[in-house]
Design a protein around this motif. Structure first.
Motif, PDB file in Angstrom:
ATOM      1  N   ASP A 113     -16.087  91.885 -23.315  1.00  0.00           N
ATOM      2  CA  ASP A 113     -15.420  92.165 -22.042  1.00  0.00           C
ATOM      3  C   ASP A 113     -13.991  92.648 -22.262  1.00  0.00           C
ATOM      4  O   ASP A 113     -13.064  92.306 -21.523  1.00  0.00           O
ATOM      5  N   ARG A 114     -13.828  93.460 -23.315  1.00  0.00           N
ATOM      6  CA  ARG A 114     -12.513  93.949 -23.708  1.00  0.00           C
ATOM      7  C   ARG A 114     -11.760  94.652 -22.576  1.00  0.00           C
ATOM      8  O   ARG A 114     -10.572  94.428 -22.371  1.00  0.00           O
ATOM      9  N   ASP A 115     -12.448  95.517 -21.850  1.00  0.00           N
ATOM     10  CA  ASP A 115     -11.766  96.315 -20.840  1.00  0.00           C
ATOM     11  C   ASP A 115     -11.207  95.455 -19.702  1.00  0.00           C
ATOM     12  O   ASP A 115     -10.101  95.714 -19.209  1.00  0.00           O
ATOM     13  N   ALA A 116     -11.940  94.439 -19.305  1.00  0.00           N
ATOM     14  CA  ALA A 116     -11.450  93.550 -18.250  1.00  0.00           C
ATOM     15  C   ALA A 116     -10.237  92.758 -18.731  1.00  0.00           C
ATOM     16  O   ALA A 116      -9.268  92.559 -17.984  1.00  0.00           O
ATOM     17  N   VAL A 117     -10.281  92.325 -19.979  1.00  0.00           N
ATOM     18  CA  VAL A 117      -9.149  91.591 -20.547  1.00  0.00           C
ATOM     19  C   VAL A 117      -7.920  92.494 -20.606  1.00  0.00           C
ATOM     20  O   VAL A 117      -6.811  92.085 -20.247  1.00  0.00           O
ATOM     21  N   ARG A 118      -8.091  93.721 -21.034  1.00  0.00           N
ATOM     22  CA  ARG A 118      -6.966  94.663 -21.094  1.00  0.00           C
ATOM     23  C   ARG A 118      -6.340  94.869 -19.717  1.00  0.00           C
ATOM     24  O   ARG A 118      -5.113  94.931 -19.593  1.00  0.00           O
ATOM     25  N   ALA A 119      -7.185  95.013 -18.724  1.00  0.00           N
ATOM     26  CA  ALA A 119      -6.671  95.242 -17.374  1.00  0.00           C
ATOM     27  C   ALA A 119      -5.821  94.062 -16.909  1.00  0.00           C
ATOM     28  O   ALA A 119      -4.741  94.248 -16.317  1.00  0.00           O
ATOM     29  N   GLN A 120      -6.277  92.855 -17.172  1.00  0.00           N
ATOM     30  CA  GLN A 120      -5.516  91.677 -16.759  1.00  0.00           C
ATOM     31  C   GLN A 120      -4.202  91.563 -17.527  1.00  0.00           C
ATOM     32  O   GLN A 120      -3.170  91.210 -16.952  1.00  0.00           O
ATOM     33  N   LEU A 121      -4.220  91.860 -18.809  1.00  0.00           N
ATOM     34  CA  LEU A 121      -2.985  91.820 -19.588  1.00  0.00           C
ATOM     35  C   LEU A 121      -2.003  92.884 -19.106  1.00  0.00           C
ATOM     36  O   LEU A 121      -0.794  92.637 -19.018  1.00  0.00           O
ATOM     37  N   GLY A 122      -2.512  94.062 -18.788  1.00  0.00           N
ATOM     38  CA  GLY A 122      -1.649  95.107 -18.272  1.00  0.00           C
ATOM     39  C   GLY A 122      -0.981  94.714 -16.969  1.00  0.00           C
ATOM     40  O   GLY A 122       0.181  95.054 -16.732  1.00  0.00           O
ATOM     41  N   ASP A 123      -1.698  93.975 -16.125  1.00  0.00           N
ATOM     42  CA  ASP A 123      -1.141  93.552 -14.844  1.00  0.00           C
ATOM     43  C   ASP A 123       0.047  92.626 -15.017  1.00  0.00           C
ATOM     44  O   ASP A 123       0.911  92.547 -14.123  1.00  0.00           O
ATOM     45  N   ILE A 124       0.117  91.924 -16.153  1.00  0.00           N
ATOM     46  CA  ILE A 124       1.230  90.993 -16.359  1.00  0.00           C
ATOM     47  C   ILE A 124       2.214  91.510 -17.409  1.00  0.00           C
ATOM     48  O   ILE A 124       3.051  90.765 -17.915  1.00  0.00           O
ATOM     49  N   GLY A 125       2.103  92.808 -17.742  1.00  0.00           N
ATOM     50  CA  GLY A 125       3.123  93.438 -18.574  1.00  0.00           C
ATOM     51  C   GLY A 125       2.946  93.333 -20.062  1.00  0.00           C
ATOM     52  O   GLY A 125       3.895  93.590 -20.819  1.00  0.00           O
ATOM     53  N   VAL A 126       1.742  92.975 -20.517  1.00  0.00           N
ATOM     54  CA  VAL A 126       1.472  92.910 -21.959  1.00  0.00           C
ATOM     55  C   VAL A 126       0.737  94.187 -22.357  1.00  0.00           C
ATOM     56  O   VAL A 126      -0.374  94.447 -21.883  1.00  0.00           O
ATOM     57  N   GLY A 127       1.365  94.980 -23.209  1.00  0.00           N
ATOM     58  CA  GLY A 127       0.765  96.234 -23.629  1.00  0.00           C
ATOM     59  C   GLY A 127      -0.375  96.025 -24.617  1.00  0.00           C
ATOM     60  O   GLY A 127      -0.298  95.165 -25.501  1.00  0.00           O
ATOM     61  N   THR A 128      -1.431  96.807 -24.463  1.00  0.00           N
ATOM     62  CA  THR A 128      -2.546  96.802 -25.411  1.00  0.00           C
ATOM     63  C   THR A 128      -3.004  98.241 -25.602  1.00  0.00           C
ATOM     64  O   THR A 128      -2.602  99.137 -24.861  1.00  0.00           O
ATOM     65  N   ASN A 129      -3.837  98.454 -26.601  1.00  0.00           N
ATOM     66  CA  ASN A 129      -4.471  99.762 -26.763  1.00  0.00           C
ATOM     67  C   ASN A 129      -5.834  99.586 -27.416  1.00  0.00           C
ATOM     68  O   ASN A 129      -6.231  98.470 -27.788  1.00  0.00           O
ATOM     69  N   THR A 130      -6.560 100.688 -27.510  1.00  0.00           N
ATOM     70  CA  THR A 130      -7.878 100.678 -28.171  1.00  0.00           C
ATOM     71  C   THR A 130      -7.856 101.746 -29.256  1.00  0.00           C
ATOM     72  O   THR A 130      -8.394 102.836 -29.070  1.00  0.00           O
ATOM     73  N   PRO A 131      -7.220 101.453 -30.393  1.00  0.00           N
ATOM     74  CA  PRO A 131      -6.991 102.495 -31.401  1.00  0.00           C
ATOM     75  C   PRO A 131      -8.274 103.035 -32.016  1.00  0.00           C
ATOM     76  O   PRO A 131      -9.085 102.289 -32.555  1.00  0.00           O
ATOM     77  N   TYR A 132      -8.444 104.358 -31.853  1.00  0.00           N
ATOM     78  CA  TYR A 132      -9.507 105.117 -32.512  1.00  0.00           C
ATOM     79  C   TYR A 132     -10.894 104.749 -31.979  1.00  0.00           C
ATOM     80  O   TYR A 132     -11.843 104.580 -32.732  1.00  0.00           O
ATOM     81  N   ALA A 133     -10.992 104.670 -30.679  1.00  0.00           N
ATOM     82  CA  ALA A 133     -12.273 104.433 -30.033  1.00  0.00           C
ATOM     83  C   ALA A 133     -12.380 105.363 -28.824  1.00  0.00           C
ATOM     84  O   ALA A 133     -11.372 105.616 -28.158  1.00  0.00           O
ATOM     85  N   PRO A 134     -13.598 105.862 -28.517  1.00  0.00           N
ATOM     86  CA  PRO A 134     -14.850 105.731 -29.257  1.00  0.00           C
ATOM     87  C   PRO A 134     -14.784 106.409 -30.626  1.00  0.00           C
ATOM     88  O   PRO A 134     -13.914 107.235 -30.880  1.00  0.00           O
ATOM     89  N   PRO A 135     -15.744 106.095 -31.499  1.00  0.00           N
ATOM     90  CA  PRO A 135     -15.714 106.641 -32.862  1.00  0.00           C
ATOM     91  C   PRO A 135     -15.977 108.144 -32.884  1.00  0.00           C
ATOM     92  O   PRO A 135     -16.508 108.725 -31.927  1.00  0.00           O
ATOM     93  N   MET A 136     -15.612 108.766 -33.995  1.00  0.00           N
ATOM     94  CA  MET A 136     -15.648 110.222 -34.094  1.00  0.00           C
ATOM     95  C   MET A 136     -17.049 110.800 -33.923  1.00  0.00           C
ATOM     96  O   MET A 136     -17.209 111.879 -33.348  1.00  0.00           O
ATOM     97  N   HIS A 137     -18.075 110.122 -34.409  1.00  0.00           N
ATOM     98  CA  HIS A 137     -19.415 110.720 -34.338  1.00  0.00           C
ATOM     99  C   HIS A 137     -19.927 110.816 -32.913  1.00  0.00           C
ATOM    100  O   HIS A 137     -20.915 111.521 -32.659  1.00  0.00           O
ATOM    101  N   LEU A 138     -19.250 110.154 -31.973  1.00  0.00           N
ATOM    102  CA  LEU A 138     -19.635 110.243 -30.565  1.00  0.00           C
ATOM    103  C   LEU A 138     -18.671 111.112 -29.756  1.00  0.00           C
ATOM    104  O   LEU A 138     -18.772 111.170 -28.530  1.00  0.00           O
ATOM    105  N   GLN A 139     -17.752 111.799 -30.431  1.00  0.00           N
ATOM    106  CA  GLN A 139     -16.822 112.697 -29.751  1.00  0.00           C
ATOM    107  C   GLN A 139     -17.478 114.062 -29.521  1.00  0.00           C
ATOM    108  O   GLN A 139     -18.269 114.533 -30.345  1.00  0.00           O
ATOM    109  N   PRO A 140     -17.157 114.713 -28.398  1.00  0.00           N
ATOM    110  CA  PRO A 140     -17.805 115.993 -28.078  1.00  0.00           C
ATOM    111  C   PRO A 140     -17.665 117.051 -29.164  1.00  0.00           C
ATOM    112  O   PRO A 140     -18.583 117.848 -29.381  1.00  0.00           O
ATOM    113  N   VAL A 141     -16.535 117.075 -29.852  1.00  0.00           N
ATOM    114  CA  VAL A 141     -16.300 118.122 -30.846  1.00  0.00           C
ATOM    115  C   VAL A 141     -17.315 118.079 -31.983  1.00  0.00           C
ATOM    116  O   VAL A 141     -17.598 119.103 -32.609  1.00  0.00           O
ATOM    117  N   TYR A 142     -17.907 116.903 -32.218  1.00  0.00           N
ATOM    118  CA  TYR A 142     -18.855 116.765 -33.322  1.00  0.00           C
ATOM    119  C   TYR A 142     -20.305 116.646 -32.851  1.00  0.00           C
ATOM    120  O   TYR A 142     -21.180 116.217 -33.604  1.00  0.00           O
TER     121      TYR A 142
END
Length: 384
Positions: free
Chosen positions: A310-339
């Protein structure tokens, strides 16, 4: 290393605070370059290369315009090209895969070791074919790949290693900093990296003097650096391009800024390591998959990346209280349109896909103190 905070919350990064910590040295470095009139082919780049190679413990450093440029230059200098295959991972950014295709080679992805989130050595060996020319491991989030095992594998099969250490400046294996095991080790000095420029910048390090000279030439229009320097000084003998090359040079201002910031790098790494340890203490037993060190390594902690459901819901709640988060390098490259032309589908690399679906980066870095880490940890514990 003193940082002045500039805002509320727990931000992922604060460029203003990091600049303020070394403002007088950075300002003086920029002014020195501007006063010299040498924005290209001056003294700052070779001076920074010497200081960087000394800090890393490598024989040679060649600066370039970015971490991506470092990988491109390394592959080209090593002669990787059309008809070759390069094995790498898919749970990273586009730099490696794009650079492989840039030089005309074919990208071959393999899955990761879920503990380190680095390239799986056994799967790497299984992927080797007669066309394999290179292995491109990525030291994910600052944790070194299993480079000694990869070196032995590469040597058995006559392959070269281009290491993407763009997230791992200062990481160690068996007490030695990264930079001497791969044929070329590539670093990034993007603004949010361990040693951040004020724009794009990168470097290659190598133990091979002839390869270092080729890297210089490839990154600067296929012409020797001595000829460039002489021409810009007004005493050169004209153009003499020996190969096709890139415009991937580091400029003098970036080199001067990096020289000003390099003395703080050890302190910055110590801050990151202390913050990672504090997260580990505070978040233990909370049902969150925490990163760690696996094997005789010392993590550089470019990112502190946890995994949870439930990563996305957790991120949203943290963002609401001013804690920055990110999702580095996701989705993975093999699922990117360019490939899409490579024909990979969900399920092709299950460990990479699971990690990318669950990962979340927490605030970490020299712009924060341990009280900030406690606040971020408490906020996360409150919402999971």
């Amino acid at each position: 290393m003193t940082v002045t905070k500039t805002g509320a919350g727990v931000p992922l990064y604060d460029h203003v605070a990091v600049y303020a910590a070394a403002k007088s040295r950075i300002d003086a470095a920029i002014a020195r370059v501007l006063a010299s009139g040498r924005l290209d082919w001056g003294e700052e780049v070779p001076a920074f290369e010497a200081e960087l190679s000394d800090w890393v413990g490598a024989a040679h450093a060649v600066t370039v315009g970015s971490g991506t440029g470092a990988i491109k230059a390394a592959l080209k200098a090593l002669g990787v090209g059309p008809g070759d295959e390069v094995i790498t991972v898919t749970n990273t950014d586009i730099a490696g895969s794009s650079a492989i295709r840039f030089v005309g080679a074919d990208v071959v992805w393999v899955d990761i070791d879920p503990a380190t989130r680095n390239i799986d050595v056994a799967q790497t060996e299984a992927a080797i074919t007669p066309r394999t020319r290179a292995i491109l491991p990525v030291d994910m989030y600052g944790h070194p790949a299993d480079l000694h095992a990869l070196r032995a594998l590469a040597d058995r099969h006559g392959l070269v290693i281009v290491e993407d250490a763009c997230l791992a400046l200062g990481a160690e294996i068996e007490g030695l900093k990264l930079g001497t095991i791969a044929d070329v080790t590539c670093f990034s000095f993007a603004p949010t990296k361990h040693l951040g420029a004020f724009g794009s910048a990168g470097a290659c390090v190598t133990e091979d003097a002839a390869l270092a000279e080729r890297l210089q030439m490839v990154s600067a229009y296929g012409q020797s650096r001595t000829r460039h320097t002489a021409n810009f000084a007004g005493g050169g003998a004209g153009l003499f391009h020996e190969t096709d090359g890139l415009n991937e040079r580091m400029d003098e201002i970036q080199a001067a800024i990096l020289r000003a910031k390099l003395p703080d790098l050890d302190a910055s790494l110590a801050i990151r390591r202390a913050q990672a340890a504090r997260y580990g203490q505070r978040l233990a037993g909370a049902g969150i998959d925490l990163p760690g060190e696996h094997g005789p390594v010392r993590h550089a902690w470019r990112n502190y990346v946890v995994e949870l459901d439930d990563r996305d819901a957790v991120r949203a709640q943290l963002g609401d209280i001013g804690v920055g988060t990110n999702t580095p390098y996701a989705p993975p490259m093999h699922l990117q349109p360019v490939y899409a032309d490579l024909g990979c589908r969900p399920g092709s690399f299950p460990q990479s896909e699971r990690s990318c679906a669950r990962l979340m980066g927490l605030p970490l870095g020299p712009h924060l103190d341990l009280e900030d880490i406690d606040r971020a940890a408490d906020a996360l514990l409150a919402v999971v």
